[in-house]
Enzyme design. Structure first.
Site, PDB file in Angstrom:
ATOM      1  N   SER A 107      13.514   2.712   4.372  1.00  0.00           N
ATOM      2  CA  SER A 107      12.900   3.752   3.831  1.00  0.00           C
ATOM      3  C   SER A 107      13.370   5.053   4.231  1.00  0.00           C
ATOM      4  O   SER A 107      13.641   5.371   5.534  1.00  0.00           O
ATOM      5  CB  SER A 107      11.356   3.691   3.841  1.00  0.00           C
ATOM      6  OG  SER A 107      10.692   4.780   3.423  1.00  0.00           O
ATOM      7  N   TYR A 131      14.445   9.230  -0.914  1.00  0.00           N
ATOM      8  CA  TYR A 131      13.403  10.326  -1.548  1.00  0.00           C
ATOM      9  C   TYR A 131      14.412  11.491  -1.221  1.00  0.00           C
ATOM     10  O   TYR A 131      14.816  11.912  -0.092  1.00  0.00           O
ATOM     11  CB  TYR A 131      12.405  10.277  -0.676  1.00  0.00           C
ATOM     12  CG  TYR A 131      11.246   9.276  -0.943  1.00  0.00           C
ATOM     13  CD1 TYR A 131      11.021   8.736  -2.325  1.00  0.00           C
ATOM     14  CD2 TYR A 131      10.461   8.538  -0.114  1.00  0.00           C
ATOM     15  CE1 TYR A 131      10.182   7.514  -2.670  1.00  0.00           C
ATOM     16  CE2 TYR A 131       9.557   7.738  -0.191  1.00  0.00           C
ATOM     17  CZ  TYR A 131       9.413   6.988  -1.749  1.00  0.00           C
ATOM     18  OH  TYR A 131       8.618   6.013  -1.840  1.00  0.00           O
ATOM     19  N   THR A 157      14.921   6.190  -5.279  1.00  0.00           N
ATOM     20  CA  THR A 157      13.453   5.558  -5.860  1.00  0.00           C
ATOM     21  C   THR A 157      12.923   7.037  -6.760  1.00  0.00           C
ATOM     22  O   THR A 157      12.950   8.118  -6.226  1.00  0.00           O
ATOM     23  CB  THR A 157      12.606   5.416  -4.747  1.00  0.00           C
ATOM     24  OG1 THR A 157      13.113   4.419  -3.719  1.00  0.00           O
ATOM     25  CG2 THR A 157      11.318   5.349  -5.184  1.00  0.00           C
ATOM     26  N   LYS A 223      15.999   2.797  -8.347  1.00  0.00           N
ATOM     27  CA  LYS A 223      14.712   1.943  -8.111  1.00  0.00           C
ATOM     28  C   LYS A 223      13.587   2.597  -8.755  1.00  0.00           C
ATOM     29  O   LYS A 223      13.010   3.861  -8.487  1.00  0.00           O
ATOM     30  CB  LYS A 223      14.412   1.653  -6.409  1.00  0.00           C
ATOM     31  CG  LYS A 223      13.181   1.175  -6.126  1.00  0.00           C
ATOM     32  CD  LYS A 223      13.305   1.044  -4.569  1.00  0.00           C
ATOM     33  CE  LYS A 223      12.000   0.086  -4.129  1.00  0.00           C
ATOM     34  NZ  LYS A 223      10.654   0.806  -4.142  1.00  0.00           N
ATOM     35  N   HIS A 247       6.710  -0.231  -7.883  1.00  0.00           N
ATOM     36  CA  HIS A 247       6.472   0.406  -6.444  1.00  0.00           C
ATOM     37  C   HIS A 247       5.351  -0.681  -5.972  1.00  0.00           C
ATOM     38  O   HIS A 247       4.610   0.031  -5.272  1.00  0.00           O
ATOM     39  CB  HIS A 247       5.983   1.874  -6.762  1.00  0.00           C
ATOM     40  CG  HIS A 247       6.430   2.536  -5.609  1.00  0.00           C
ATOM     41  ND1 HIS A 247       7.380   3.567  -5.414  1.00  0.00           N
ATOM     42  CD2 HIS A 247       5.819   2.809  -4.048  1.00  0.00           C
ATOM     43  CE1 HIS A 247       7.635   4.063  -4.146  1.00  0.00           C
ATOM     44  NE2 HIS A 247       6.777   3.484  -3.686  1.00  0.00           N
TER      45      HIS A 247
HETATM   46  C1  LIG Z   1       2.975   0.251   2.250  1.00  0.00           C
HETATM   47  C2  LIG Z   1       4.136   0.438   1.576  1.00  0.00           C
HETATM   48  C3  LIG Z   1       5.103   1.434   1.587  1.00  0.00           C
HETATM   49  C4  LIG Z   1       6.227   1.896   0.769  1.00  0.00           C
HETATM   50  N1  LIG Z   1       6.943   2.871   0.813  1.00  0.00           N
HETATM   51  C5  LIG Z   1       8.201   3.080   0.187  1.00  0.00           C
HETATM   52  C6  LIG Z   1       9.202   3.864   0.339  1.00  0.00           C
HETATM   53  O1  LIG Z   1       9.107   4.363   1.437  1.00  0.00           O
HETATM   54  N2  LIG Z   1      10.096   3.766  -0.519  1.00  0.00           N
HETATM   55  C7  LIG Z   1      10.236   3.202  -1.747  1.00  0.00           C
HETATM   56  O2  LIG Z   1      10.966   3.354  -2.463  1.00  0.00           O
HETATM   57  N3  LIG Z   1       9.276   2.212  -1.739  1.00  0.00           N
HETATM   58  C8  LIG Z   1       8.332   2.045  -1.018  1.00  0.00           C
HETATM   59  N4  LIG Z   1       7.230   0.998  -1.314  1.00  0.00           N
HETATM   60  C9  LIG Z   1       7.593  -0.008  -2.501  1.00  0.00           C
HETATM   61  C10 LIG Z   1       8.465  -1.111  -2.048  1.00  0.00           C
HETATM   62  O3  LIG Z   1       9.871  -0.476  -1.754  1.00  0.00           O
HETATM   63  C11 LIG Z   1       8.350  -2.194  -3.150  1.00  0.00           C
HETATM   64  O4  LIG Z   1       8.790  -1.584  -4.434  1.00  0.00           O
HETATM   65  C12 LIG Z   1       7.057  -2.793  -3.261  1.00  0.00           C
HETATM   66  O5  LIG Z   1       6.426  -2.910  -2.129  1.00  0.00           O
HETATM   67  C13 LIG Z   1       7.441  -4.143  -3.909  1.00  0.00           C
HETATM   68  O6  LIG Z   1       5.992  -4.814  -3.865  1.00  0.00           O
HETATM   69  P1  LIG Z   1       5.298  -6.013  -3.186  1.00  0.00           P
HETATM   70  O7  LIG Z   1       5.080  -5.242  -2.235  1.00  0.00           O
HETATM   71  O8  LIG Z   1       4.420  -6.652  -4.050  1.00  0.00           O
HETATM   72  O9  LIG Z   1       6.714  -6.792  -2.632  1.00  0.00           O
HETATM   73  C14 LIG Z   1       6.350   0.928  -0.379  1.00  0.00           C
HETATM   74  C15 LIG Z   1       5.469  -0.109  -0.754  1.00  0.00           C
HETATM   75  C16 LIG Z   1       4.222  -0.358   0.301  1.00  0.00           C
HETATM   76  C17 LIG Z   1       3.468  -1.680   0.027  1.00  0.00           C
END
Ligand SMILES: Cc1cc2nc3c(=O)[nH]c(=O)nc-3n(C[C@H](O)[C@H](O)[C@H](O)COP(=O)(O)O)c2cc1C
Length: 353
Positions: A107, A131, A157, A223, A247
């Protein structure tokens, strides 16, 4: 608790061990958390079709993701602030991914920098999630640093021009921990202005994608795609792939679960783009379903994070290995020797939920 042996036990231990506020942050979704719940419920509406007497001795989960060789099609999703889950943080996650043969997507909001992550797991396959700061030049510099450190693709993203309405974050008075992130410190030092997440550009458009894709020596993946029209536009503007993602249910509550959005996107751009999927991957059978419906690979967010939170690097590795083993079982029992053999013929939509 003794060392957990299953994915559900690992999650239970993680939630027990996490700081309660951070547990709320990590597990939460947006709005009434309908999409968060639907992401997993939708996988349960698909049935895998078992085949018998196939004479298969062993199965192979190896594949390629964006041209990189990996031991399984399970990529560690970019999840922010991993040091808040465990002191091992992103460095531990990178080592776990490399040991399990999974690619890692780091990330922008990581607590460890790109060079540190690369040094921790020099042989691992790593991608950078981006980002975009209000000053695009700063983002260009951060991407260049990652490419220098061997990051092999950029995941842009696009589903967070504003942050979803998240009740749990409100309740815990969650505040953006800007000082904990090397990329954000770098941006602030370079004079990027804005309170909290306002340092990001909320108004990105297709021209930005086209410029990024044409200027980088690595593939750019978009994404956060849920609509075939947007997948087509991503292809037209130079993307190499898309992640069908909501997300993890954290952005617009009420959008489609990704496994339901996937088939139309595969039909629209499956021959032009590498299609990945995330949101709701909890078991190896979910990975099999996504691959059967046309995904080249999946990203798992919360599952490896629970492993990290429960037992640091070892726990994250355990989760990735359990998911891979379950995928191998699903391959064997659907009569597939390798992940490429999984097709839409191996799944059927349930008659009843
Ligand atoms: C706590 C948390 C933080 C996240 N931070 C980011 C991030 O910094 N950048 C991003 O593109 N997606 C972020 N995501 C989304 C994840 O990349 C991903 O799309 C998502 O967790 C997939 O779903 P799942 O948790 O059911 O596997 C985050 C998700 C969670 C749960």
């Amino acid at each position: 608790m003794e060392t957990p042996l299953t994915l559900t036990d690992i999650e239970a231990l993680a939630v027990e061990q996490l700081d309660p506020d951070w547990a709320e942050y990590f597990r939460g979704g947006a709005g009434r958390e309908q999409t968060l719940a639907e992401n997993t419920a939708a996988f349960a509406r698909w049935r895998l079709r078992q085949r018998i007497l196939c004479g298969i001795e062993s199965t192979a989960t190896e594949t390629t993701v964006l041209g990189c060789n990996v031991s399984s099609p399970i990529v560690v999703a970019p999840v922010a602030y991993q040091q808040m889950a465990h002191a091992d943080g992103e460095v531990g996650m990178a080592r776990a991914a490399a040991a399990a043969g999974s690619a890692l997507c780091l990330s922008t909001f990581s607590n460890a920098g790109v060079a540190e992550v690369a040094a921790a797991a020099p042989d691992g396959v790593r991608f950078l999630q981006v980002y975009v700061f209000r000053d695009h030049g700063v983002t260009d510099e951060l991407i260049a640093q990652a490419i220098d450190a061997g990051f092999a693709a950029v995941f842009l993203t696009v589903d967070i021009p504003v942050v979803g309405a998240r009740d749990r974050e409100r309740r815990i008075h969650w505040a953006f921990p800007e000082e904990t992130m090397p990329s954000v410190r770098y941006a602030l030092e370079r004079g990027v202005e804005g309170e909290g997440l306002q340092i990001l550009d909320p108004a990105l458009d297709w021209k930005y994608l086209a410029r990024l894709a044409s200027s980088l020596p690595v593939p750019v993946v978009v994404k956060g795609v849920l609509e075939p029209t947007d997948a087509l536009l991503a292809a037209e503007h130079g993307a190499a792939g898309v992640v069908v993602s909501n997300h993890g249910g954290r952005q617009l509550d009420g959008v489609m679960p990704t496994i339901d959005a996937l088939p139309a996107i595969v039909e629209a751009v499956g021959d032009r783009l590498e299609i990945l999927l995330d949101s709701g991957i909890r078991r190896g059978t979910d990975v099999a379903t996504a691959l059967a419906l046309g995904a080249a690979a999946v990203l798992a967010g919360r599952q490896p994070l629970w492993g990290l939170a429960a037992r640091g690097e070892d726990g994250a590795r355990q989760v990735l290995e359990l998911l891979r083993e379950e995928l191998a079982v699903a391959l064997h029992l659907t009569g597939c020797k390798s992940v490429d053999e999984l097709t839409a013929e191996h799944v059927v939509r349930a008659l009843r939920p």
